[in-house]
Design an enzyme around this catalytic site. Structure first.
Site, mmCIF file in Angstrom:
data_model
loop_
_atom_site.group_PDB
_atom_site.id
_atom_site.type_symbol
_atom_site.label_atom_id
_atom_site.label_comp_id
_atom_site.label_asym_id
_atom_site.label_seq_id
_atom_site.Cartn_x
_atom_site.Cartn_y
_atom_site.Cartn_z
ATOM 1 N N SER A 134 39.937 45.580 38.254
ATOM 2 C CA SER A 134 39.053 46.847 38.933
ATOM 3 C C SER A 134 38.922 47.758 37.902
ATOM 4 O O SER A 134 39.690 47.754 36.696
ATOM 5 C CB SER A 134 39.996 47.339 39.986
ATOM 6 O OG SER A 134 39.542 48.660 40.715
ATOM 7 N N TYR A 147 48.349 49.809 43.591
ATOM 8 C CA TYR A 147 47.098 48.900 43.437
ATOM 9 C C TYR A 147 46.808 49.157 41.779
ATOM 10 O O TYR A 147 46.609 47.980 41.293
ATOM 11 C CB TYR A 147 45.941 49.378 44.274
ATOM 12 C CG TYR A 147 44.772 48.478 43.923
ATOM 13 C CD1 TYR A 147 44.733 47.001 44.160
ATOM 14 C CD2 TYR A 147 43.402 49.078 43.136
ATOM 15 C CE1 TYR A 147 43.490 46.303 44.007
ATOM 16 C CE2 TYR A 147 42.604 48.582 42.949
ATOM 17 C CZ TYR A 147 42.359 47.165 43.222
ATOM 18 O OH TYR A 147 41.192 46.368 43.184
#
Length: 280
Positions: A134, A147
């Site tokens: 990501s 995350y």
């Protein structure tokens, strides 16, 4: 010429499902894995896609899926580690059990699947491992600290692993998507955040940060799941030594700033986005 085979995790929806369809369209044999194979009925209707169970938190299911791939196709040319989810919210509000789950899925599960396929690829002296991370694996943002931590870990693991596997003919790739509204990623992140017990001291920061994130979402590039799947496919078949692939245009300015601007300049830029909101 032998048909190449790919195993993809997290295919019930989102990037995984789109990637499974794309590889099948490009002539690959696809092992599309997910926690509940009933979620993959549409994929299973295609002759070149085998849908089977693989839960990255279940070691037995990993071993079974990899053995099935080997027995059915005799080889494995690519692994796409796509399965994952995001925790959203203030770190202090997040229970430790959810933190452990975040790392079990996004990092340890990815490592376990990778370890399971490596004997096949070592024997072949070939293969490509694509880890989907990501933009949050490149730059840090508030409210997704856990995350981000899991994706930073995958980035470091992948880079280090690439050096170990290079002499065996096995390539490692990182694909870094930004925001794609057509996935259910944000839906789960918001659901998880809603279950947290609120600490009022963070309320002013949360209100200000929400405005920043609303502006970020408004400037998304409009990338789709299929666009990201195209980047995953390109990274898989690319014969070069390239490690990282930024998959959506919306995060390219931040990725460039993080990787090319000096530390002081970059941190000052990011703090200016959120610091004024501390007194709001």
């Amino acid at each position: 010429m032998m048909t190449p085979t790919v195993l993809i995790t997290g295919c019930s929806s989102g990037f995984g499902a789109a990637t499974a369809r794309l590889f099948a369209d490009r002539g690959w044999s696809v092992v599309a894995t997910m926690r509940d194979p009933a979620s993959g009925d549409d994929l299973a209707r295609r002759d070149t896609i085998l849908v089977t169970r693989l839960d990255v938190q279940d070691a037995e299911s990993i071993a079974t899926a990899v053995a099935l791939t080997r027995d059915r196709f005799g080889r494995l040319d690519a692994l796409i580690n796509n399965a994952g989810f995001g925790l959203s919210g203030v770190f202090e509000e997040t229970p430790r059990t959810k933190i452990v789950e975040q790392f079990e899925v996004n990092l340890f599960g990815l490592m376990d699947v990778t370890r399971a396929v490596l004997p096949i690829m070592r024997q072949q002296r070939s293969g490509t491992i694509v880890n989907v991370t990501s933009g949050a694996g490149v730059f840090g943002l508030p409210l997704i600290s856990l995350y981000t931590a899991s994706k930073f870990a995958v980035e470091g693991f992948s880079e280090s692993l690439s050096y170990e596997l290079e002499t065996l003919g096995i390539r490692v790739r990182l694909v870094e998507p930004g925001g794609v509204t057509s996935t259910r990623f944000g839906e789960r992140a918001n659901t998880e955040a809603a279950q947290a017990e609120r600490i009022e001291d963070y309320a002013p920061f949360l209100a200000g940060a929400a405005q920043v994130f609303d502006a970020i979402r408004a400037n998304r590039s409009g990338a789709t799941m299929e666009d990201v799947a195209e980047v995953i496919f390109a990274a898989t078949i690319d014969p070069s030594d390239r490690l990282r692939w930024v998959a959506t245009d919306d995060i390219k300015p931040l990725v460039t700033a993080r990787r090319e601007a000096g530390e002081v300049r970059y941190m000052d830029m990011m703090r200016k986005q959120f610091r004024p909101n501390l007194s709001s």
